[in-house]
Design a protein around this motif. Structure first.
Motif, mmCIF file in Angstrom:
data_model
loop_
_atom_site.group_PDB
_atom_site.id
_atom_site.type_symbol
_atom_site.label_atom_id
_atom_site.label_comp_id
_atom_site.label_asym_id
_atom_site.label_seq_id
_atom_site.Cartn_x
_atom_site.Cartn_y
_atom_site.Cartn_z
ATOM 1 N N GLU A 133 -9.048 14.516 -17.796
ATOM 2 C CA GLU A 133 -8.040 13.714 -18.218
ATOM 3 C C GLU A 133 -6.708 14.354 -18.710
ATOM 4 O O GLU A 133 -5.685 13.871 -18.423
ATOM 5 C CB GLU A 133 -8.659 12.712 -19.232
ATOM 6 C CG GLU A 133 -9.644 11.881 -18.623
ATOM 7 C CD GLU A 133 -10.499 10.981 -19.436
ATOM 8 O OE1 GLU A 133 -10.322 11.251 -20.685
ATOM 9 O OE2 GLU A 133 -11.190 10.174 -18.920
ATOM 10 N N THR A 187 -4.015 11.892 -17.931
ATOM 11 C CA THR A 187 -4.558 10.265 -18.127
ATOM 12 C C THR A 187 -4.739 10.017 -19.385
ATOM 13 O O THR A 187 -5.074 9.144 -20.115
ATOM 14 C CB THR A 187 -5.700 9.904 -17.196
ATOM 15 O OG1 THR A 187 -6.495 11.040 -17.394
ATOM 16 C CG2 THR A 187 -5.104 9.830 -15.857
ATOM 17 N N ARG A 202 3.629 8.752 0.459
ATOM 18 C CA ARG A 202 3.113 9.691 -0.627
ATOM 19 C C ARG A 202 3.414 11.126 -0.446
ATOM 20 O O ARG A 202 4.161 11.630 -1.435
ATOM 21 C CB ARG A 202 1.368 9.813 -0.473
ATOM 22 C CG ARG A 202 0.920 10.514 -1.688
ATOM 23 C CD ARG A 202 -0.625 10.605 -1.508
ATOM 24 N NE ARG A 202 -1.177 11.580 -0.489
ATOM 25 C CZ ARG A 202 -2.367 11.532 0.191
ATOM 26 N NH1 ARG A 202 -3.144 10.516 -0.142
ATOM 27 N NH2 ARG A 202 -2.631 12.388 1.137
ATOM 28 N N GLU A 242 0.853 -1.166 -0.014
ATOM 29 C CA GLU A 242 -0.107 0.074 -0.004
ATOM 30 C C GLU A 242 0.942 1.368 -0.077
ATOM 31 O O GLU A 242 2.042 1.134 0.486
ATOM 32 C CB GLU A 242 -0.880 0.048 0.912
ATOM 33 C CG GLU A 242 -0.073 0.392 2.402
ATOM 34 C CD GLU A 242 0.486 -0.681 3.178
ATOM 35 O OE1 GLU A 242 0.750 -1.612 2.715
ATOM 36 O OE2 GLU A 242 0.783 -0.470 4.394
ATOM 37 N N GLY A 292 1.016 8.137 -12.366
ATOM 38 C CA GLY A 292 0.266 6.959 -12.148
ATOM 39 C C GLY A 292 0.510 6.168 -10.587
ATOM 40 O O GLY A 292 0.017 5.143 -10.255
ATOM 41 N N ILE A 316 -0.413 7.898 -7.584
ATOM 42 C CA ILE A 316 -1.648 8.257 -6.657
ATOM 43 C C ILE A 316 -2.770 8.255 -7.757
ATOM 44 O O ILE A 316 -2.508 8.632 -8.783
ATOM 45 C CB ILE A 316 -1.374 9.291 -5.836
ATOM 46 C CG1 ILE A 316 -1.002 10.643 -6.713
ATOM 47 C CG2 ILE A 316 -0.025 9.046 -5.146
ATOM 48 C CD1 ILE A 316 -1.012 11.858 -5.891
ATOM 49 N N THR A 317 -3.949 7.934 -7.252
ATOM 50 C CA THR A 317 -5.069 8.159 -7.858
ATOM 51 C C THR A 317 -5.841 9.398 -8.028
ATOM 52 O O THR A 317 -5.191 10.319 -7.119
ATOM 53 C CB THR A 317 -6.289 7.269 -7.223
ATOM 54 O OG1 THR A 317 -6.563 7.821 -6.000
ATOM 55 C CG2 THR A 317 -5.912 5.883 -7.235
ATOM 56 N N ALA A 318 -6.499 9.815 -9.000
ATOM 57 C CA ALA A 318 -7.003 11.106 -8.879
ATOM 58 C C ALA A 318 -7.870 11.497 -7.458
ATOM 59 O O ALA A 318 -7.434 12.835 -7.056
ATOM 60 C CB ALA A 318 -8.240 11.158 -10.082
ATOM 61 N N GLU A 319 -8.254 10.642 -6.728
ATOM 62 C CA GLU A 319 -8.997 11.124 -5.554
ATOM 63 C C GLU A 319 -7.895 11.292 -4.337
ATOM 64 O O GLU A 319 -8.098 12.402 -3.852
ATOM 65 C CB GLU A 319 -9.690 9.789 -5.063
ATOM 66 C CG GLU A 319 -11.066 9.715 -5.745
ATOM 67 C CD GLU A 319 -10.789 8.641 -7.307
ATOM 68 O OE1 GLU A 319 -9.791 8.389 -7.531
ATOM 69 O OE2 GLU A 319 -11.967 8.500 -7.684
ATOM 70 N N GLN A 320 -6.887 10.483 -4.492
ATOM 71 C CA GLN A 320 -5.608 11.003 -3.460
ATOM 72 C C GLN A 320 -4.909 12.051 -3.917
ATOM 73 O O GLN A 320 -4.566 13.046 -3.014
ATOM 74 C CB GLN A 320 -4.748 9.689 -3.528
ATOM 75 C CG GLN A 320 -5.102 8.333 -2.938
ATOM 76 C CD GLN A 320 -4.267 7.279 -3.377
ATOM 77 O OE1 GLN A 320 -3.509 7.036 -4.567
ATOM 78 N NE2 GLN A 320 -3.777 6.603 -2.181
ATOM 79 N N TYR A 321 -4.987 12.499 -5.204
ATOM 80 C CA TYR A 321 -4.277 13.795 -5.574
ATOM 81 C C TYR A 321 -5.058 15.028 -5.182
ATOM 82 O O TYR A 321 -4.742 15.806 -4.366
ATOM 83 C CB TYR A 321 -4.245 13.879 -7.122
ATOM 84 C CG TYR A 321 -3.892 15.360 -7.413
ATOM 85 C CD1 TYR A 321 -2.642 15.919 -7.125
ATOM 86 C CD2 TYR A 321 -4.682 16.138 -8.275
ATOM 87 C CE1 TYR A 321 -2.256 17.085 -7.493
ATOM 88 C CE2 TYR A 321 -4.213 17.270 -8.694
ATOM 89 C CZ TYR A 321 -3.266 18.048 -8.301
ATOM 90 O OH TYR A 321 -2.660 19.089 -8.346
ATOM 91 N N ALA A 324 0.282 11.946 -9.696
ATOM 92 C CA ALA A 324 -0.924 11.559 -10.341
ATOM 93 C C ALA A 324 -0.600 10.957 -11.881
ATOM 94 O O ALA A 324 -1.105 10.067 -12.412
ATOM 95 C CB ALA A 324 -1.942 12.638 -10.399
#
Ligand code: ZN
Length: 609
Positions: A599, A604, A274, A268, A331, A333-338, A328
């Motif tokens: 995107e 992305t 992060r 994880e 790739g 971290i995810t968009a949500e984490q960003y 982000a």
């Protein structure tokens, strides 16, 4: 007719690791016939505070040809002048090294580390000339290796020996680590990269290597490649608790906590890891932005005094914007984490009323005396050019995209700055970045900058984030630990607060900060007061916040506190926790154009045509 001054030759050795002393020698083949001057910088580029490195020189003397002693006269806190003599002039000195920060020098029996400004005297008049430095191993200690981005001139890779620099500015921009470190390597932008880890750790180094390679490659792709470099070095020092980084032209020094690194056997991405990757990304981005694209005030650096610029929002703020964004885009971290990291930055900015008092441009200018010297009143008086600067960069990115119909973004501005200033070595004049942004946006953005950069208005994020289908909401903090970025766990009643930040102290709660206009300030409480009772009940340090939460907004409370050794009584009227905590969420129901912009922003997908 100029005096011909030859290059300087330096030699440095850990003389006595137990006493934390480096011995340094500087040989000037053709000293100034009028008396050679030498000085240490008073600051290190990248860390905007006068640090007076010369105070760590514990002894210094000089000799001329045939070992004849030469008198040294100290002219000011950092400068010496040798009596006129026939060269070569050798100046020998010892530097006390016991500062385990990315800005200092540190030496003990486990390792040595130094930054050039701490140890290498500047030979006045010879700054532009090439110099050599022999780095020698400590006597009596075996098995140490050496890591630096200094150019080798005979020394083996990772070994002691002869190094060289193109000029003094180059010499002092390559920190050196020596000891029994771990090392992993990868390639990015066609250049070898080393990750050097000093200090005890149990990290998964191959994971770290792979993740850093992705970050570096994403940045190289954005700028169209690295500047010409022999190699790039991440020098990481691991401690129990620590955080910091300093950028250099071909390396970075990083200080991190043991728990920031990814543990072997785990998959994880913790918040700590992060954050560490964000720090690495930040310093790497500086390879372009501030180490080569520089404010005009830094071309050249004046190492004898403060160098004032209103542009640190661009060099630190834009860099802070890209550091997590690049995670982000790579790739990692995810968009949500960003969005969580952005929301936490918004929260940090909103929690300081200093943003209503000081503009980001002023914060940059006064970095030397304010941002770098924060005391108890800092939250009420200072705005961070990193944090608010990164939000200005985010808004600017989306505004440029909006006004240019998706043709240009902040990426294009950075590439333009790289071409026109970074690659030419010309300093960026004040106001130039704003003018270029307007040009690329096809829209005059003067008013935007006047409000949020030179003025104290909040960045209109809710409005611009709509362009990429992101919703912003502000709520009250649920607790003192609530950093924002995450949805509220409960819809609670209005939380009462005292308007302070506390640190537990024996027998009470010490007020680290008292916020402007808050209940405590209105009651007459001050920073450093130690609250010992609330409503007649003992405060034992950590429980102050919990006790306050037991009351209601508007309640009047007797507060007993010590100011110095005097017990004082106050009456505080509890206030409602302000809506200063940010959440950002991806809106699912959006049209195709909005989705394409999102995107493109997060990297992305290719740019909308
Ligand atoms: Zn930075």
């Amino acid at each position: 007719m100029m005096t011909q001054t030859a290059a300087a030759h330096y030699r440095i050795q850990p003389l006595d690791p137990g006493a934390h002393l480096f011995e340094v020698s500087c040989i000037v083949p053709s000293p100034d016939p009028g008396g050679q001057r030498l000085s240490l910088p008073v600051w290190i580029p990248g860390s905007y505070m006068v640090r007076e490195f010369a105070r760590h020189i514990v002894r210094i003397d000089a000799a001329a040809a045939a070992g004849q002693a030469v008198a040294l006269t100290k002219l000011d806190k950092a400068t010496w002048q040798a009596a006129p003599c026939v060269g070569p002039l050798e100046v020998r000195y010892q530097v006390y090294a016991w500062d385990l920060s990315v800005r200092g020098a540190h030496l003990d029996t486990t390792h040595g580390y130094f930054n050039g400004p701490c140890v290498f005297l500047r030979v006045h008049g010879a700054e532009e000339q090439p110099c050599t430095v022999a780095i020698e191993p400590p006597a009596g200690i075996d098995g140490w290796r050496l890591a630096t981005s200094l150019s080798r001139a005979g020394a083996p890779l990772y070994g002691f020996g002869q190094y060289q620099a193109a000029d003094y500015d180059d010499l002092i921009d390559h920190p050196v680590e020596m000891g029994r470190f771990d090392l992993v390597s990868f390639e990015a932008g066609g250049v070898p990269h080393d990750v050097v880890i000093s200090g005890r750790h149990r990290a998964d180094l191959s994971r770290l290597r792979d993740d850093l390679a992705r970050v570096c490659n994403a940045q190289c792709a954005m700028f169209g490649g690295l500047p010409p470099l022999e190699r790039y070095v991440f020098l990481v020092t691991v401690v129990d608790e620590g955080y910091g980084g300093l950028e250099h032209r071909a390396s970075t020094s990083l200080l991190c906590s043991r728990n920031d690194l990814p543990l072997a056997g785990r998959v994880e991405t913790t918040e700590e890891y992060r954050t560490f990757l964000g720090l690495c990304s930040h310093e790497y981005f500086h390879t372009w932005n501030v180490k080569r694209i520089k404010p005009a005030a830094f071309v050249p650096y004046d190492l004898t005094r403060e160098n004032y610029t209103r542009q640190l929002w661009a060099f630190e703020g834009i860099t802070s914007y890209y550091d997590d964004l690049m995670l982000a885009r790579a790739g990692l971290i995810t968009a949500e984490q960003y969005l969580e990291t952005v929301a936490q930055t918004v929260t940090r900015v909103l929690r300081g009323s200093g943003r209503l008092v000081q503009s980001v441009a002023e914060s940059s200018f006064d970095a030397w005396t304010k941002f770098y010297r924060q005391e108890e009143n800092a939250p009420n008086a200072i705005v961070s050019y990193y944090a608010k600067g990164s939000l200005i960069a985010l808004a600017l990115d989306l505004l440029m995209c909006r006004h240019s119909g998706g043709v240009h973004s902040l990426d294009d501005l950075m590439r333009r700055l790289w071409r026109e200033y970074g690659q030419t070595g010309i300093g960026v004049p004040e106001g130039r970045i704003e003018a270029l942004a307007s040009e690329l946006a096809g829209q005059d953005l003067t008013d935007f900058f006047a409000r949020v950069l030179y003025g104290t208005e909040d960045v209109p994020l809710a409005e611009v984030l709509g362009d990429v289908g992101v919703a912003m909401c502000l709520r009250a903090a649920e607790s003192a630990q609530d950093k924002g970025g995450k949805p509220a766990k409960k819809t609670s009643r209005t939380r009462p607060v005292l308007g302070v930040r506390v640190v537990a102290e024996n027998g009470g709660a010490k007020l680290a900060n008292v916020f402007s206009g808050g209940a405590a300030e209105r009651a007459g409480l001050a920073a450093n007061d130690v609250v010992v009772a609330l409503d007649g009940l003992r405060v034992n340090g950590a429980n102050l916040e919990k006790m306050v939460e037991g009351y209601q907004v508007g309640d009047r409370l007797r507060v007993h506190a010590f100011r110095r050794d005097e017990l004082m009584e106050f009456e505080a009227v509890l206030q409602a926790a302000p809506a200063d905590t940010c959440e950002l969420t991806l809106i699912e129901e959006i049209d195709a154009a909005t989705r394409a912009r999102r995107e493109h922003w997060l990297g992305t997908m290719e740019a909308p045509s």
